[in-house]
Write a protein that holds these residues in place. Structure first.
Motif, PDB file in Angstrom:
ATOM      1  N   PRO A   1     -24.365  22.876 -68.216  1.00  0.00           N
ATOM      2  CA  PRO A   1     -23.978  24.098 -68.940  1.00  0.00           C
ATOM      3  C   PRO A   1     -23.452  23.814 -70.341  1.00  0.00           C
ATOM      4  N   GLU A   2     -22.619  22.734 -70.484  1.00  0.00           N
ATOM      5  CA  GLU A   2     -22.048  22.451 -71.804  1.00  0.00           C
ATOM      6  C   GLU A   2     -23.111  21.991 -72.790  1.00  0.00           C
TER       7      GLU A   2
ATOM      8  N   ALA B   1     -24.763  25.057 -74.077  1.00  0.00           N
ATOM      9  CA  ALA B   1     -23.920  25.692 -75.101  1.00  0.00           C
ATOM     10  C   ALA B   1     -24.071  24.958 -76.421  1.00  0.00           C
TER      11      ALA B   1
ATOM     12  N   PHE C   1      -8.001  27.501 -76.135  1.00  0.00           N
ATOM     13  CA  PHE C   1      -9.303  27.595 -75.465  1.00  0.00           C
ATOM     14  C   PHE C   1     -10.424  27.708 -76.501  1.00  0.00           C
TER      15      PHE C   1
ATOM     16  N   ALA D   1     -13.286  24.888 -77.374  1.00  0.00           N
ATOM     17  CA  ALA D   1     -14.715  25.182 -77.243  1.00  0.00           C
ATOM     18  C   ALA D   1     -15.435  24.930 -78.569  1.00  0.00           C
TER      19      ALA D   1
ATOM     20  N   ALA E   1     -15.630  21.276 -79.307  1.00  0.00           N
ATOM     21  CA  ALA E   1     -16.577  20.580 -78.416  1.00  0.00           C
ATOM     22  C   ALA E   1     -17.991  20.750 -78.959  1.00  0.00           C
ATOM     23  N   ILE E   2     -18.287  21.966 -79.404  1.00  0.00           N
ATOM     24  CA  ILE E   2     -19.634  22.224 -79.913  1.00  0.00           C
ATOM     25  C   ILE E   2     -19.840  21.538 -81.266  1.00  0.00           C
TER      26      ILE E   2
ATOM     27  N   LEU F   1     -18.355  30.655 -82.030  1.00  0.00           N
ATOM     28  CA  LEU F   1     -19.243  29.561 -81.625  1.00  0.00           C
ATOM     29  C   LEU F   1     -20.611  29.657 -82.324  1.00  0.00           C
TER      30      LEU F   1
ATOM     31  N   LEU G   1     -15.534  27.596 -68.733  1.00  0.00           N
ATOM     32  CA  LEU G   1     -15.222  26.626 -69.793  1.00  0.00           C
ATOM     33  C   LEU G   1     -16.459  25.848 -70.215  1.00  0.00           C
ATOM     34  N   ARG G   2     -17.227  25.399 -69.221  1.00  0.00           N
ATOM     35  CA  ARG G   2     -18.410  24.590 -69.555  1.00  0.00           C
ATOM     36  C   ARG G   2     -19.435  25.414 -70.313  1.00  0.00           C
TER      37      ARG G   2
ATOM     38  N   ARG H   1     -18.889  27.387 -72.446  1.00  0.00           N
ATOM     39  CA  ARG H   1     -18.469  27.483 -73.844  1.00  0.00           C
ATOM     40  C   ARG H   1     -18.581  26.134 -74.551  1.00  0.00           C
ATOM     41  N   GLY H   2     -19.218  25.185 -73.871  1.00  0.00           N
ATOM     42  CA  GLY H   2     -19.464  23.901 -74.520  1.00  0.00           C
ATOM     43  C   GLY H   2     -18.468  22.811 -74.163  1.00  0.00           C
ATOM     44  N   VAL H   3     -17.462  23.139 -73.348  1.00  0.00           N
ATOM     45  CA  VAL H   3     -16.436  22.152 -73.019  1.00  0.00           C
ATOM     46  C   VAL H   3     -16.971  21.231 -71.919  1.00  0.00           C
ATOM     47  N   PRO H   4     -17.049  19.922 -72.178  1.00  0.00           N
ATOM     48  CA  PRO H   4     -17.575  18.999 -71.173  1.00  0.00           C
ATOM     49  C   PRO H   4     -16.765  19.059 -69.881  1.00  0.00           C
ATOM     50  N   GLU H   5     -17.422  18.754 -68.773  1.00  0.00           N
ATOM     51  CA  GLU H   5     -16.822  18.953 -67.463  1.00  0.00           C
ATOM     52  C   GLU H   5     -15.469  18.258 -67.316  1.00  0.00           C
TER      53      GLU H   5
ATOM     54  N   GLU I   1     -13.302  17.404 -69.518  1.00  0.00           N
ATOM     55  CA  GLU I   1     -12.298  18.070 -70.344  1.00  0.00           C
ATOM     56  C   GLU I   1     -11.918  19.422 -69.723  1.00  0.00           C
TER      57      GLU I   1
END
Lengths: 249, 424
Positions: A72-73, A76, A98, A102, A105-106, A162, B376-377, B379-383, B385
């Motif tokens: 999933p990440e 994204a 949060f 996010a 991370a992206i 994002l 969370l994932r 939204r791009g947050v690695p597992e 994290e």
């Protein structure tokens, strides 16, 4: 460009998607309408990679890359965003933290520098103001104690920050009053451009008055039974799904 | 399945401690009569065992399988351990292998400190708590900390370092006492760390006079091979507060036992805690809160995060005396089990003899929420994290009320470091 071919998927052994074919070119907004239980939300979850949704056949690619094989990440990071029908509450997680986690991370996945707290807050405050969100939105825990409308606006805020390349909005209009609906639509329209596309899942024509789609698809029984221009949404609003579903059967 | 093990193992373990007492008693400092009385109690009662209700879930067999010796190296080098201490700019009392080390300490200005002998304090009950009898029998050193009336003594670190300088496992039983006179204030940050295998069996009694506040932040981060069995007594007079948080994350077997007595009207006690346990660790947080006066308040939020085959125990007893009308007691124990082998034992006990009180307790056990993780994932947050964020969020109700900035930062740091070792 999002390309879905012959996509089938099941939950707990129950088949929900029965062969979806759909192409969303860059720059276009497509609407997906359909009765309850037709598989609209499942399509969103399958594309975003939620556990428990098993793809049994077909493909889904974004710019030619197989997204179904990604975590999933990673999806994204590739530019896919799902605005949840029921945004999840995260007690104990500060909304600003949060959003920044996010976004960073992206950015990290794209090889861009992370934003520090000051840079981030400046950006987040501007976006949340644009969405007419309460001042304490960023200080509260994610979606905890938010009204239905605030949760949906928080989804759009995430999307605005994002900056996805394709957004799937799963009934983002449900639970919104007319003013909020307009704000949310403005949020989506602000992102429109040649590098942005969207799949807008909705029950009602109402949202599509504000986010005018390039194409409208009718999903029933896990298949797209009809596609057309924006006028298709008006026809549905006037005639209901039943006649169209009966005709397709 | 193992049958209930014969208590003879515990008896033999107790004999080893008694032999040490018999050999040392002529040279131990402090009142020999008190010590002898404790020795008699220990000789009769031995180590606590699983047949006692208060020790049903924590079995000391691993402790008695280990042979402990006298710490003989007077100035053990503990440079690496000191380097790991959280950077908190405050006076400190450092004990190494249970003995006060003036060369490593910076005594406080606003509080009076006496060291060199066990600070027995008025509260301990060796007749009821067997580990306290053991402590009283063998205690060699400790800190007596007194804050005069109306004085805010700021922050004081009480550090215990266990070393492996002796080449074999050692046992130490420090005995500390804190006295806050009326209206006094102190933040006591207790940090336990070490290397190798040892037993740290400290007892601390805290007397909090009217309107005084003791904030007691505790980081139990003992060596992986260590045993930590601590007992705290806190007596709170009218309008006073004992505000504590304990982070139980080190040692192979740890029990943090706290007895708080709300002795005067309006007294309050907060016994918040988090236990983070992994591998084959056993962690126990046991509390007894006695509401002995009207309008007293107690709050306990205890969070457990367990991985591997770790076992966590929470026992929380609230006793409300007949006189303690308008008592307000709250206790919540929550556990996050991150692996199939992890286990939590939770035992709330309420004994209420007053008729106009508000007491509530609750317990939950669960895993990380799949929907939150996916959110969370997505939204791009690695597992990894995302999991860290949710574990930290789970702990927030216990960590967030800590108002002492540097103390909370140190505890947060310990939580983050623990999580990093899990993820690695």
């Amino acid at each position: 460009m999002l390309e879905i071919k012959g996509l089938t998927a099941e939950i707990d052994g129950k088949q929900i998607l029965r062969g979806i074919d759909l192409v969303v070119p860059d720059g276009e907004v497509h609407a997906i309408m359909g009765p309850n239980g037709s598989g609209k939300s499942t399509l969103g979850y399958v594309l975003a990679g939620r556990d428990g949704y098993e793809v049994t056949g077909g493909t889904a690619t974004f710019d030619g890359v197989d997204i179904l094989a990604m975590e999933p990440e990673q999806r994204a990071a590739a530019g896919l965003f799902l605005a949840f029908q029921y945004p999840v509450e995260l007690p104990g997680v500060n909304n600003a933290n949060f959003l920044r986690t996010a976004l960073n991370a992206i950015r990290r996945a794209h090889g861009e520098a992370e934003l520090d707290a000051v840079q981030f807050l400046k950006l987040a405050r501007a976006e949340s103001k644009r969405l007419s969100m309460p001042e304490d939105t960023l200080k509260r825990n994610v979606n905890v104690g938010f009204s239905g409308g605030e949760k949906k606006r928080n989804e759009v805020l995430q999307m605005a920050l994002l900056r996805p390349r394709i957004a799937i909005l799963d009934e983002t209009d449900s639970g919104l009053d007319i003013d909020a609906l307009k704000i949310v639509a403005d949020g989506v329209n602000a992102l429109r451009g040649p590098a942005f596309s969207a799949l807008v899942i909705t029950h009602y024509q109402r949202l599509l008055d504000h986010i005018v789609p390039d194409r409208v698809h009718v999903l029933a029984g896990g298949r797209i039974i009809r596609s057309g221009g924006p006028e298709l949404a008006h026809a549905l609003e006037a005639e209901g799904y039943a006649a169209m579903v009966a005709e397709a059967a | 399945m193992n049958a209930i093990r014969p208590p003879s193992a515990l008896r033999e373990g107790a004999l080893a401690f008694l032999a040490r007492y018999d050999g040392l008693k002529a040279r131990l400092p402090g009142d020999p009569a008190l010590r002898a009385a404790a020795a008699e109690l220990f000789r009769a009662g031995g180590l606590p065992g699983p047949r006692e209700e208060a020790w049903r879930y924590t079995f000391l067999r691993p402790l008695v399988e280990q042979e402990f010796h006298e710490p003989l190296v007077p100035l053990a080098d503990c440079g690496p351990l000191l380097a790991r201490l959280p950077a908190i700019d405050a006076p400190r009392l450092v004990f190494v292998d249970g003995r006060y080390r003036g060369d490593l300490s910076v005594p406080p200005v606003q509080a009076m400190v006496t060291t060199g002998a066990p600070a027995l304090g008025p509260l301990a009950r060796p007749e009821s708590e067997k580990m306290v009898a053991l402590n009283t029998m063998l205690a060699e050193d400790g800190a007596e900390i007194a804050v005069p009336a109306g004085v805010d003594a700021g922050t004081l670190l009480l550090v215990s370092l266990g070393t492996d300088a002796h080449g074999r496992a050692v046992a130490f039983h420090p005995r500390h006492a804190v006295h806050l006179a009326a209206g006094a204030r102190l933040t006591l940050i207790e940090i336990c760390m070490g290397e190798g295998a040892y037993l740290h069996n400290p007892v601390l009694s805290a007397t909090i006079e009217a309107g005084a506040t003791l904030t007691h932040l505790r980081l139990q981060d003992e060596a992986k091979g260590a045993f930590h069995l601590s007992t705290v007594y806190a007596d709170v007079a009218e309008g006073g507060t004992y505000d504590s948080f304990a982070l139980n994350l080190g040692a192979r077997l740890a029990r943090m036992e706290v007895h708080a007595r709300l002795a005067g009207p309006g007294a309050a006690a907060h016994l918040n805690a988090a236990q983070l346990l992994s591998g084959n660790q056993h962690g126990d947080f046991t509390t007894v809160v006695a509401h002995d006066a009207p309008n007293t308040q107690s709050r306990q939020t205890v969070k457990n995060v367990l991985t591997g085959n770790a076992r966590g125990v929470f026992q929380g007893k609230i006793e409300v005396a007949r006189a303690a009308q308008k008592t307000d007691g709250y206790q919540m124990n929550q556990a996050l089990l991150l692996s199939p082998g992890a286990e939590i034992n939770c035992k709330p006990q309420l004994e209420i003899y007053a008729d106009d009180v508000k007491c509530s307790h609750g317990a939950t056990v669960g895993e990380l929420d799949a929907a939150q993780l996916f959110y969370l994932r997505s939204r791009g947050v690695p597992e990894a994290e995302a999991r860290a964020i949710l574990v930290r969020a789970f702990l927030s109700e216990a960590l967030d009320p800590i108002t002492h900035e540097a103390g909370r930062a140190a505890l947060e740091q310990a939580v983050a470091a623990w999580w990093e070792t899990q993820a690695a």
